[in-house]
Design a protein around this motif. Structure first.
Motif, PDB file in Angstrom:
ATOM      1  N   ALA A 111      -4.656  28.231 -12.460  1.00 29.63           N
ATOM      2  CA  ALA A 111      -3.639  28.195 -11.428  1.00 29.63           C
ATOM      3  C   ALA A 111      -2.903  26.845 -11.399  1.00 29.63           C
ATOM      4  N   VAL A 112      -1.821  26.565 -11.134  1.00 25.36           N
ATOM      5  CA  VAL A 112      -1.212  25.116 -11.001  1.00 25.36           C
ATOM      6  C   VAL A 112      -0.711  25.150  -9.618  1.00 25.36           C
ATOM      7  N   ILE A 113      -0.975  23.784  -8.825  1.00 29.60           N
ATOM      8  CA  ILE A 113      -0.633  23.406  -7.729  1.00 29.60           C
ATOM      9  C   ILE A 113       0.031  22.081  -8.182  1.00 29.60           C
ATOM     10  N   SER A 114       1.458  22.141  -8.040  1.00 29.50           N
ATOM     11  CA  SER A 114       2.034  20.787  -8.350  1.00 29.50           C
ATOM     12  C   SER A 114       2.659  20.197  -7.047  1.00 29.50           C
ATOM     13  N   VAL A 115       2.481  18.848  -7.162  1.00 28.18           N
ATOM     14  CA  VAL A 115       2.642  18.069  -5.741  1.00 28.18           C
ATOM     15  C   VAL A 115       3.690  16.697  -5.955  1.00 28.18           C
ATOM     16  N   SER A 116       4.510  16.386  -4.895  1.00 30.52           N
ATOM     17  CA  SER A 116       5.525  15.588  -5.154  1.00 30.52           C
ATOM     18  C   SER A 116       5.744  14.906  -3.559  1.00 30.52           C
ATOM     19  N   PRO A 117       5.848  13.615  -3.753  1.00 33.51           N
ATOM     20  CA  PRO A 117       6.345  13.044  -2.216  1.00 33.51           C
ATOM     21  C   PRO A 117       7.873  13.535  -2.021  1.00 33.51           C
ATOM     22  N   GLY A 118       8.584  13.971  -3.099  1.00 35.75           N
ATOM     23  CA  GLY A 118       9.751  14.098  -3.012  1.00 35.75           C
ATOM     24  C   GLY A 118       9.904  15.728  -2.464  1.00 35.75           C
ATOM     25  N   SER A 119      11.243  16.354  -2.204  1.00 34.19           N
ATOM     26  CA  SER A 119      11.414  17.493  -1.677  1.00 34.19           C
ATOM     27  C   SER A 119      11.140  18.773  -2.497  1.00 34.19           C
ATOM     28  N   MET A 120      11.333  18.645  -3.880  1.00 36.68           N
ATOM     29  CA  MET A 120      11.387  19.807  -4.620  1.00 36.68           C
ATOM     30  C   MET A 120      10.001  20.053  -5.078  1.00 36.68           C
ATOM     31  N   GLY A 121       9.013  19.502  -4.870  1.00 34.76           N
ATOM     32  CA  GLY A 121       7.523  19.861  -5.039  1.00 34.76           C
ATOM     33  C   GLY A 121       7.249  19.924  -6.746  1.00 34.76           C
ATOM     34  N   ALA A 122       7.669  19.418  -7.506  1.00 39.38           N
ATOM     35  CA  ALA A 122       7.346  19.382  -8.970  1.00 39.38           C
ATOM     36  C   ALA A 122       7.604  20.350  -9.481  1.00 39.38           C
ATOM     37  N   ASP A 153       3.610  13.046   3.825  1.00 33.64           N
ATOM     38  CA  ASP A 153       3.230  13.297   5.203  1.00 33.64           C
ATOM     39  C   ASP A 153       2.371  14.278   5.620  1.00 33.64           C
ATOM     40  N   ALA A 154       1.478  14.869   4.710  1.00 32.93           N
ATOM     41  CA  ALA A 154       0.657  15.759   4.827  1.00 32.93           C
ATOM     42  C   ALA A 154      -0.692  15.458   4.402  1.00 32.93           C
ATOM     43  N   VAL A 155      -0.927  14.118   4.294  1.00 34.64           N
ATOM     44  CA  VAL A 155      -2.437  13.521   3.804  1.00 34.64           C
ATOM     45  C   VAL A 155      -2.533  12.462   4.816  1.00 34.64           C
ATOM     46  N   ASP A 156      -4.065  12.320   4.836  1.00 33.70           N
ATOM     47  CA  ASP A 156      -4.398  10.947   5.362  1.00 33.70           C
ATOM     48  C   ASP A 156      -5.670  10.468   4.383  1.00 33.70           C
ATOM     49  N   ALA A 157      -6.495   9.642   5.022  1.00 28.92           N
ATOM     50  CA  ALA A 157      -7.484   8.910   3.973  1.00 28.92           C
ATOM     51  C   ALA A 157      -8.547  10.220   3.656  1.00 28.92           C
ATOM     52  N   ASP A 158      -8.711  11.216   4.168  1.00 31.02           N
ATOM     53  CA  ASP A 158      -9.588  12.390   4.032  1.00 31.02           C
ATOM     54  C   ASP A 158      -9.205  13.469   3.178  1.00 31.02           C
ATOM     55  N   GLY A 159      -7.842  13.322   2.969  1.00 30.39           N
ATOM     56  CA  GLY A 159      -7.393  14.614   2.088  1.00 30.39           C
ATOM     57  C   GLY A 159      -6.060  15.109   2.904  1.00 30.39           C
ATOM     58  N   VAL A 160      -5.880  16.351   2.726  1.00 31.63           N
ATOM     59  CA  VAL A 160      -4.832  17.139   3.291  1.00 31.63           C
ATOM     60  C   VAL A 160      -5.011  17.388   4.833  1.00 31.63           C
ATOM     61  N   CYS A 161      -4.294  16.871   5.807  1.00 33.09           N
ATOM     62  CA  CYS A 161      -4.613  16.980   7.051  1.00 33.09           C
ATOM     63  C   CYS A 161      -3.375  18.240   7.818  1.00 33.09           C
ATOM     64  N   ASN A 162      -2.617  18.329   6.988  1.00 34.81           N
ATOM     65  CA  ASN A 162      -1.500  19.116   7.497  1.00 34.81           C
ATOM     66  C   ASN A 162      -2.016  20.699   7.724  1.00 34.81           C
ATOM     67  N   GLU A 163      -1.875  21.458   8.857  1.00 36.04           N
ATOM     68  CA  GLU A 163      -2.567  22.374   9.144  1.00 36.04           C
ATOM     69  C   GLU A 163      -2.139  23.408   8.414  1.00 36.04           C
ATOM     70  N   LYS A 164      -0.493  23.692   8.245  1.00 33.56           N
ATOM     71  CA  LYS A 164       0.195  24.606   7.565  1.00 33.56           C
ATOM     72  C   LYS A 164      -0.139  24.504   6.123  1.00 33.56           C
ATOM     73  N   LEU A 165      -0.333  23.452   5.311  1.00 32.43           N
ATOM     74  CA  LEU A 165      -0.741  23.242   4.108  1.00 32.43           C
ATOM     75  C   LEU A 165      -2.165  23.842   3.897  1.00 32.43           C
ATOM     76  N   GLN A 166      -2.938  23.576   4.834  1.00 29.85           N
ATOM     77  CA  GLN A 166      -4.527  23.972   4.784  1.00 29.85           C
ATOM     78  C   GLN A 166      -4.381  25.470   4.752  1.00 29.85           C
ATOM     79  N   GLY A 167      -3.566  26.169   5.724  1.00 32.64           N
ATOM     80  CA  GLY A 167      -3.449  27.562   5.418  1.00 32.64           C
ATOM     81  C   GLY A 167      -2.896  28.197   4.261  1.00 32.64           C
ATOM     82  N   PHE A 168      -1.956  27.516   3.489  1.00 28.97           N
ATOM     83  CA  PHE A 168      -1.624  27.893   2.320  1.00 28.97           C
ATOM     84  C   PHE A 168      -2.720  27.705   1.266  1.00 28.97           C
ATOM     85  N   PHE A 169      -3.522  26.936   1.498  1.00 26.67           N
ATOM     86  CA  PHE A 169      -4.664  26.708   0.548  1.00 26.67           C
ATOM     87  C   PHE A 169      -5.474  27.988   0.701  1.00 26.67           C
TER      88      PHE A 169
END
Ligand code: FNR
Length: 192
Positions: A111-122, A153-169
Motif C-alpha cells: 500500500a502507498v500513503i502519500s503525504v504533502s504539506p500542500g493541499s493535493m496530498g501528493a 497541521d496534523a502532526v506534533d513531535a510524537d507523530g500524527v495527532c489529528n484524530e480524523k487522520l488517526q481514524g483514517f489509519f
C-alpha cells in the motif's frame, strides 16, 4: 503461528520528515498485530549494473534485498518531489528488484500513503509509485486511496495527532489486512 512482518519504506531522508512521523504513527497502529520493520534506504548507492555482481556489490544493496525478501507485506510512505516519488525511493525499488529474475518485491501485498504539506496530498507520487509497483508484481491496496494533504497541521513531535487522520489509519489497517488475507489465501497459506 508467528506474526507476519510488515516493512515500512519511507521515501524521505529528511531528519524532521512528515513522512517519518506518519510512518511512526502507522507502525504504532499495526505493531500489536504484526512485526514492523522499518526498511533503511538512506545509505544506498545509486543503482548501476556495473556494481551488481559478487565482486562489486555494495553491502547496503545486499542488506536491502535480504530485508525486502523476508517481508510478508510492504507499506510505502512517500512525499512528492516534482509530481513524482523522490529518487531515493525509486532507487530502493530498483535495487531490490534485481538481479534480473530475482525481484524481491514480487507477490507481496502493498500500500502507498502519500503525504504533502500542500493541499493535493501528493497524488502524482502515489500514482507513479503504483505504476512501478504494478510492474514489480506488488499487490497494491486499491481502496482507500491515501493522499494526505495539509500534513504540517496534523502532526506534533510524537507523530500524527489529528484524530480524523488517526481514524483514517484505522480504516487503512482494516483494508490492508483484508488484502493480506486475500493474497495469502490465494497462496494457500492463510493469515493468523
Ligand atoms: C517538494 N515538495 C513538493 N510537494 C508537493 O506536494 N508536490 C511536489 O511536487 C513537490 N515537489 C518537491 C520537490 C522537491 C525537490 C522538494 C525538496 C520538495 C515539498 C514536499 O512535499 C515537502 O518538502 C515535504 O515536507 C517533504 O516530505 P518530508 O521530507 O517532510 O517527509
Amino acid at each position: 503461528m508467528s506474526k507476519k512482518t510488515i516493512g515500512i519504506v519511507v521515501g524521505s531522508l529528511r531528519r524532521d520528515s512528515f513522512c517519518k512521523k506518519v510512518a511512526y504513527t502507522l507502525s504504532r497502529f499495526l505493531e500489536e498485530q504484526f512485526d514492523i520493520k522499518l526498511i533503511d534506504i538512506f545509505d544506498l548507492a545509486l543503482y548501476s549494473e556495473d556494481l551488481d555482481n559478487d565482486s562489486n556489490m555494495p553491502p547496503e544493496w545486499k542488506r536491502l534485498r535480504q530485508d525486502v525478501k523476508a517481508l510478508d507485506a510492504v507499506l510505502f510512505v512517500t512525499p512528492e518531489y516534482n509530481r513524482s516519488m523522490p529518487a531515493v525511493l525509486k532507487n530502493a525499488l530498483d535495487v531490490a528488484s534485481r538481479p534480473y529474475g530475482a525481484n524481491n518485491w514480487s507477490g507481496k501485498p502493498g500500500a502507498v500513503i502519500s503525504v504533502s504539506p500542500g493541499s493535493m496530498g501528493a497524488f502524482g507520487a502515489n500514482h507513479h509509485l503504483r505504476q512501478v509497483a504494478s510492474f514489480l508484481n506488488i499487490f497494491m491496496m486499491q481502496q482507500p486511496e491515501a493522499y494526505i494533504g495539509g500534513i504540517a497541521d496534523a502532526v506534533d513531535a510524537d507523530g500524527v495527532c489529528n484524530e480524523k487522520l488517526q481514524g483514517f489509519f484505522t480504516a487503512i489497517r482494516g483494508c490492508f489486512c483484508r488484502l493480506g488475507e486475500q493474497v495469502y489465501f490465494l497462496n494457500g497459506e492463510g493469515l493468523q
